[in-house]
Structure formats: C-alpha cells, structure tokens
Design a protein around this motif. Sequence first.
Motif, PDB file in Angstrom:
ATOM      1  N   LEU A   1     -13.387  -7.421  10.325  1.00 10.27           N
ATOM      2  CA  LEU A   1     -12.583  -8.273   9.854  1.00 10.27           C
ATOM      3  C   LEU A   1     -13.076  -8.706   8.282  1.00 10.27           C
ATOM      4  O   LEU A   1     -14.083  -9.005   8.093  1.00 10.27           O
ATOM      5  N   ILE A   2     -11.967  -8.784   7.407  1.00  4.65           N
ATOM      6  CA  ILE A   2     -12.205  -9.315   6.114  1.00  4.65           C
ATOM      7  C   ILE A   2     -11.270 -10.434   5.978  1.00  4.65           C
ATOM      8  O   ILE A   2      -9.948 -10.166   5.916  1.00  4.65           O
ATOM      9  N   VAL A   3     -11.612 -11.473   5.150  1.00  5.10           N
ATOM     10  CA  VAL A   3     -10.749 -12.536   4.763  1.00  5.10           C
ATOM     11  C   VAL A   3     -10.882 -12.537   3.287  1.00  5.10           C
ATOM     12  O   VAL A   3     -11.885 -12.626   2.637  1.00  5.10           O
ATOM     13  N   LEU A   4      -9.878 -12.226   2.683  1.00  3.54           N
ATOM     14  CA  LEU A   4      -9.676 -12.217   1.186  1.00  3.54           C
ATOM     15  C   LEU A   4      -9.335 -13.524   0.745  1.00  3.54           C
ATOM     16  O   LEU A   4      -8.180 -14.078   0.812  1.00  3.54           O
ATOM     17  N   LEU A   5     -10.323 -14.175   0.058  1.00  2.00           N
ATOM     18  CA  LEU A   5      -9.747 -15.804  -0.530  1.00  2.00           C
ATOM     19  C   LEU A   5      -9.436 -15.750  -1.856  1.00  2.00           C
ATOM     20  O   LEU A   5      -9.976 -15.659  -2.844  1.00  2.00           O
ATOM     21  N   GLY A   6      -8.076 -15.945  -2.057  1.00  2.00           N
ATOM     22  CA  GLY A   6      -7.421 -15.898  -3.148  1.00  2.00           C
ATOM     23  C   GLY A   6      -6.947 -14.797  -3.814  1.00  2.00           C
ATOM     24  O   GLY A   6      -7.070 -13.478  -3.316  1.00  2.00           O
ATOM     25  N   SER A   7      -5.895 -14.922  -4.712  1.00  5.86           N
ATOM     26  CA  SER A   7      -5.194 -13.896  -5.268  1.00  5.86           C
ATOM     27  C   SER A   7      -6.053 -12.812  -6.209  1.00  5.86           C
ATOM     28  O   SER A   7      -5.391 -11.646  -5.980  1.00  5.86           O
ATOM     29  N   THR A   8      -7.152 -13.238  -6.661  1.00  2.37           N
ATOM     30  CA  THR A   8      -7.888 -12.221  -7.407  1.00  2.37           C
ATOM     31  C   THR A   8      -8.453 -10.918  -6.327  1.00  2.37           C
ATOM     32  O   THR A   8      -8.618  -9.834  -6.551  1.00  2.37           O
ATOM     33  N   ALA A   9      -9.247 -11.708  -5.136  1.00  5.73           N
ATOM     34  CA  ALA A   9      -9.591 -10.646  -4.136  1.00  5.73           C
ATOM     35  C   ALA A   9      -8.368  -9.923  -3.573  1.00  5.73           C
ATOM     36  O   ALA A   9      -8.586  -8.578  -3.481  1.00  5.73           O
TER      37      ALA A   9
ATOM     38  N   LYS B   1       2.956 -14.928  -0.881  1.00  7.31           N
ATOM     39  CA  LYS B   1       3.735 -14.211   0.107  1.00  7.31           C
ATOM     40  C   LYS B   1       2.949 -13.390   1.015  1.00  7.31           C
ATOM     41  O   LYS B   1       3.577 -13.064   2.171  1.00  7.31           O
ATOM     42  N   MET B   2       1.788 -13.123   0.787  1.00  8.19           N
ATOM     43  CA  MET B   2       1.087 -12.250   1.654  1.00  8.19           C
ATOM     44  C   MET B   2      -0.017 -12.960   2.618  1.00  8.19           C
ATOM     45  O   MET B   2      -0.437 -12.523   3.573  1.00  8.19           O
ATOM     46  N   ARG B   3      -0.404 -14.147   2.191  1.00  6.84           N
ATOM     47  CA  ARG B   3      -1.130 -14.957   3.098  1.00  6.84           C
ATOM     48  C   ARG B   3      -0.878 -15.117   4.449  1.00  6.84           C
ATOM     49  O   ARG B   3       0.567 -15.315   4.695  1.00  6.84           O
ATOM     50  N   GLY B   4      -1.788 -15.164   5.454  1.00  7.78           N
ATOM     51  CA  GLY B   4      -1.311 -15.255   6.722  1.00  7.78           C
ATOM     52  C   GLY B   4      -0.862 -14.031   7.570  1.00  7.78           C
ATOM     53  O   GLY B   4      -0.667 -14.018   8.798  1.00  7.78           O
ATOM     54  N   GLN B   5      -0.761 -12.847   6.680  1.00  8.41           N
ATOM     55  CA  GLN B   5      -0.613 -11.652   7.478  1.00  8.41           C
ATOM     56  C   GLN B   5      -1.571 -10.755   7.485  1.00  8.41           C
ATOM     57  O   GLN B   5      -2.483 -10.690   6.624  1.00  8.41           O
ATOM     58  N   TRP B   6      -1.873 -10.159   8.678  1.00  9.16           N
ATOM     59  CA  TRP B   6      -2.826  -8.998   9.032  1.00  9.16           C
ATOM     60  C   TRP B   6      -2.317  -7.898   8.266  1.00  9.16           C
ATOM     61  O   TRP B   6      -1.550  -7.287   8.555  1.00  9.16           O
ATOM     62  N   LEU B   7      -3.339  -7.297   7.371  1.00  4.33           N
ATOM     63  CA  LEU B   7      -3.159  -5.864   6.930  1.00  4.33           C
ATOM     64  C   LEU B   7      -4.287  -5.276   7.591  1.00  4.33           C
ATOM     65  O   LEU B   7      -5.261  -5.839   8.062  1.00  4.33           O
ATOM     66  N   VAL B   8      -4.000  -3.956   7.586  1.00  9.31           N
ATOM     67  CA  VAL B   8      -5.321  -2.995   8.126  1.00  9.31           C
ATOM     68  C   VAL B   8      -5.805  -1.943   6.859  1.00  9.31           C
ATOM     69  O   VAL B   8      -4.929  -1.374   6.404  1.00  9.31           O
ATOM     70  N   SER B   9      -6.961  -1.688   6.784  1.00  9.39           N
ATOM     71  CA  SER B   9      -7.276  -0.623   5.878  1.00  9.39           C
ATOM     72  C   SER B   9      -7.236   0.739   6.368  1.00  9.39           C
ATOM     73  O   SER B   9      -6.948   0.923   7.639  1.00  9.39           O
ATOM     74  N   LYS B  10      -7.427   1.717   5.754  1.00 13.92           N
ATOM     75  CA  LYS B  10      -7.654   2.962   6.206  1.00 13.92           C
ATOM     76  C   LYS B  10      -8.547   3.386   7.171  1.00 13.92           C
ATOM     77  O   LYS B  10      -8.570   4.062   7.980  1.00 13.92           O
TER      78      LYS B  10
ATOM     79  N   MET C   1      -7.181 -10.281   6.206  1.00 11.96           N
ATOM     80  CA  MET C   1      -6.453 -11.602   6.152  1.00 11.96           C
ATOM     81  C   MET C   1      -6.605 -12.007   4.574  1.00 11.96           C
ATOM     82  O   MET C   1      -7.664 -12.684   4.539  1.00 11.96           O
ATOM     83  N   PRO C   2      -5.395 -12.063   4.103  1.00 10.94           N
ATOM     84  CA  PRO C   2      -5.339 -12.953   2.874  1.00 10.94           C
ATOM     85  C   PRO C   2      -4.976 -14.245   3.044  1.00 10.94           C
ATOM     86  O   PRO C   2      -4.289 -14.624   3.773  1.00 10.94           O
TER      87      PRO C   2
ATOM     88  N   ARG D   1      -3.119 -27.046   5.301  1.00 12.08           N
ATOM     89  CA  ARG D   1      -2.323 -26.448   6.663  1.00 12.08           C
ATOM     90  C   ARG D   1      -2.370 -24.823   6.645  1.00 12.08           C
ATOM     91  O   ARG D   1      -2.541 -24.334   7.793  1.00 12.08           O
ATOM     92  N   PRO D   2      -1.545 -24.325   5.630  1.00  8.77           N
ATOM     93  CA  PRO D   2      -1.547 -23.090   5.714  1.00  8.77           C
ATOM     94  C   PRO D   2      -2.925 -22.310   5.858  1.00  8.77           C
ATOM     95  O   PRO D   2      -2.992 -21.213   6.763  1.00  8.77           O
TER      96      PRO D   2
END
Length: 202
Positions: free
Chosen positions: A131-139, A152-161, A167-168, A183-184
Amino acid sequence: MNKVTYREDHDLSGVNSLEELKEMALPCKRCALRAGCTGVVFGEGNPNARLMLIGEGPGADEDLQGRPFVGKAGQLLDQILAAINLDRFTHTYIANVVKCRPPGNRAPRPEEAGQCLPWLYRQIELVSPDLIVLLGSTALQNLIDPEARITKMRGQWLVSKSGIKIMPTYHPAALLRDMNKKRPVWEDFQKVRDEYKIIAEG
C-alpha cells in the motif's frame, strides 16, 4: 478500482539496498534545491514495510533534523497512524517527492521533482510495499497525473501496474490550515487500516 501508471524510469536498478541508495543520494546535487538547504532528507522507517507514505518535501524542522515528517505535520501524522494502530517505525516507510527543502516551503517545481523522483522510484521498488498513501497534491501529481486534483481523487483506491494499491489523501499540513479536512482524512485512513488488516491477515 482505477488502474494507474506512475513513471518508474530511472538509472538506479543496480542499487540493491536502501542503505546503498541513501549513500548515493546524500551528496546529490542534481537540482538547485541542494544549494539552499542543510542536507538531503532521504526517508526512514521499516525497510520491509507493507505501507509506504509519500509526502511533498522536507520543511524547516525536517531539514534541520535530516528526517521526514518531524514537525507539526509529522506529529499529526503520527497521531493519525496511532489512531489506526500503526507505528511509523514498525509499520511504515516514509519518503518525499523531493529530498531537499524548497525555499520557504514552496511546492517543488516540476524540474526539481523530475531530478529527484528516480531516488523515490527506487525506494518504492526496494521497500516493495503493498500500500502507498500519497499525502497531498504534490505527491499525487508527480506520481500519478500532473493534472490530478487531490480534492477529486482523495479517498479512492488506485492500483499501479505492479499491483500496489495507492490511496491519495490530504497532506497533514493541510489539516493544520483547515480543520474541515480532518474528517475526510480520517475516513481515508480508516480505508487504509481496513486494507492493511486484510493484507496482514492474508
């Protein structure tokens, strides 16, 4: 779950340990940031962590101590992790998009991030987190999509190749500026906690 690709091109595939990579990174002067900071803040944590946290770059406290997330935002991050029963040194590895402090804590410029990202890509490969958590827009913008918006993308699971779930969410520093984001972020980290449990028990 959205499939994503982050740029993984680098010339560091022959580096086989985080310690070796750190020794190579410490004298780095690939961009102008190194001239204006105390030193390279490489990253820290469990080298075999299942969870990796990626932020923007070192701030003043991080620059002085040579460690990521040790200022007020870092202390808040520690509290968030504790609330989901994770310890940063036991359960996570923490790094940033850039390893040298940008002047005045500004966001790193694309050319600065571009020079520094190969170090981060190799860190990700060596840690090999689930798992990776991306903290903020720069990441988010540097690893996923330059046009992506954290709102728009926070809270959504993405998956790398390579199969890493990503999780952003908002950067802890954003919570210090805007309490409405607490809370978010808590909701996002609950999802991280639940996914971590599944992986740990599997």
